[in-house]
Design a protein around this motif. Structure first.
Motif, short mmCIF file in Angstrom:
data_model
loop_
_atom_site.label_atom_id
_atom_site.label_comp_id
_atom_site.label_asym_id
_atom_site.label_seq_id
_atom_site.Cartn_x
_atom_site.Cartn_y
_atom_site.Cartn_z
N GLU A 18 -29.10 -79.75 -98.59
CA GLU A 18 -29.80 -80.62 -99.52
C GLU A 18 -30.85 -79.82 -100.29
OE1 GLU A 18 -31.45 -83.89 -97.44
OE2 GLU A 18 -29.52 -84.66 -96.75
N GLY A 19 -31.18 -80.34 -101.47
CA GLY A 19 -32.26 -79.74 -102.24
C GLY A 19 -31.79 -78.61 -103.14
N GLU A 77 -36.27 -77.13 -111.69
CA GLU A 77 -37.30 -76.92 -112.71
C GLU A 77 -38.70 -77.12 -112.13
OE1 GLU A 77 -38.50 -78.47 -117.21
OE2 GLU A 77 -36.66 -79.16 -116.22
N SER A 78 -38.85 -78.09 -111.23
CA SER A 78 -40.17 -78.35 -110.65
C SER A 78 -40.65 -77.17 -109.81
CB SER A 78 -40.13 -79.62 -109.79
OG SER A 78 -39.19 -79.49 -108.73
N ASN A 79 -39.73 -76.53 -109.08
CA ASN A 79 -40.11 -75.36 -108.29
C ASN A 79 -40.49 -74.18 -109.18
OD1 ASN A 79 -39.94 -76.26 -105.63
ND2 ASN A 79 -37.74 -75.90 -105.51
N LEU A 80 -39.74 -74.01 -110.25
CA LEU A 80 -40.03 -72.92 -111.18
C LEU A 80 -41.40 -73.11 -111.84
CD1 LEU A 80 -36.47 -72.66 -112.74
CD2 LEU A 80 -37.60 -70.84 -111.48
N GLY A 118 -24.57 -73.25 -93.69
CA GLY A 118 -24.39 -74.49 -94.44
C GLY A 118 -23.55 -74.28 -95.68
N PHE A 119 -23.20 -75.39 -96.33
CA PHE A 119 -22.38 -75.39 -97.53
C PHE A 119 -23.30 -75.32 -98.74
CE2 PHE A 119 -19.76 -77.82 -100.73
CZ PHE A 119 -18.72 -76.91 -100.82
N SER A 120 -23.23 -74.23 -99.48
CA SER A 120 -24.17 -73.99 -100.57
C SER A 120 -23.51 -73.09 -101.60
CB SER A 120 -25.44 -73.35 -100.02
OG SER A 120 -26.42 -73.22 -101.01
#
Length: 302
Positions: free
Chosen positions: A134-135, A140-143, A207-209
């Motif tokens: 997830e996530g 954009e918010s993290n950047l 995980g699946f990413s």
């Protein structure tokens, strides 16, 4: 814990001790049996379904330590609503390979590991859904958050300029790239060497990413918040030998985005370590800047 092991496993335990790291206890135990066999008991989270999906991929997988079954042929035991699993203890030694051979070995190993995982997933498509991450760490918010941290801190103009060179549309560029079940944290501290081979530990991050994420800790990190050290030509060697052994080679888009993902990871590390945690390490900052200089000056992987 000892009672749980005795009730659930056929091990005759002589000694069990909790392993600690520099930050304190981390819920990893070393077990020595009366026959002097050595095992590791690890906390695997609170979700048994997640670990069951991971254990399918770990079973008979030569790249990971073997999971020890319980008396009831299960892969784990429950203790206080937590999932614990016992795996073989791998005795390690120093990395026997020089830098050039290390990234050649790592590229081949990642490819072969991914091939084996993909083969198992082809027979059980539910694994991808069960292991979906997830996530979006490059949202954009993290950047924007990282950019604000750099702007509000003295003497970070070089880092801000690096940020401006790649941050636009990074999240959108990532979206169409291939997905893959990956380990997710293959750094040097998670490779345990036995002669010229290595076992990969800490598979709870599996995980699946996006597949390209597998390459970031492999190229930058020695472990959690250790000083990053990007090695010149390492991405070229890693991706080249990955493609030699992979059943599904890296795409041009993956090659092109990798430098920017590495830069993002370096700046994220810097803001978390030096700014948000207020460590104020000039050495950490220098390592980040040196790595960014290498990335900016000679990075061609396709």
């Amino acid at each position: 814990i000892i009672q749980g092991c005795r009730e659930n496993y056929d091990l005759k335990i002589k000694n069990i001790s909790q392993i600690t790291n520099g930050k304190g206890k981390n819920r990893i135990y070393k077990i020595i049996s009366k026959e002097n066999e050595e095992f590791i008991l690890k906390y695997r989270g609170k979700n048994p379904d997640l670990f069951e999906a991971q254990s399918i991929l770990l079973k008979d997988n030569i790249y990971f330590p073997k999971i020890i079954n319980t008396k009831n042929s299960e892969q784990y035991m429950r203790f206080n609503q937590n999932v614990y699993a016992i795996e073989e203890f791998v005795k390690g030694q120093e990395n026997p390979l020089d830098k050039e051979k290390y990234f050649e070995f790592l590229g081949k190993t990642l490819a072969l590991m991914h091939n084996e995982i993909s083969s198992k997933v082809s027979k059980n498509k539910n694994l991808e859904e069960a292991l979906a991450k997830e996530g979006n760490s490059v949202s954009e918010s993290n950047l924007i958050s990282i950019q604000i941290d750099l702007m509000n801190t003295y003497d970070n103009q070089f880092l801000l300029n690096e940020m401006k060179s790649f941050y636009k549309n990074l999240s959108e560029r990532l979206k169409p790239l291939p997905n893959q079940i990956i380990h997710g944290d293959i750094n040097r501290s998670n490779l345990i060497w036995t002669k010229n081979n290595a076992k990969i530990i800490d598979s709870e991050t599996m995980g699946f990413s996006k597949r390209i994420r597998e390459f970031i800790p492999a190229l930058l990190l020695k472990g959690n918040f250790q000083y990053p050290a990007f090695v010149q030509n390492s991405a070229r060697e890693l991706s080249k030998y990955y493609n030699f052994s992979s059943n599904n080679q890296l795409t041009e888009a993956e090659h092109l985005i990798l430098p920017d993902l590495l830069k993002f990871s370096l700046l994220k590390l810097y803001t978390v370590y030096n700014i948000r945690r207020n460590k104020e390490s000039s050495k950490f900052k220098k390592q980040v800047i040196d790595s960014l200089d290498i990335l900016g000056g000679e990075f061609y992987v396709y």
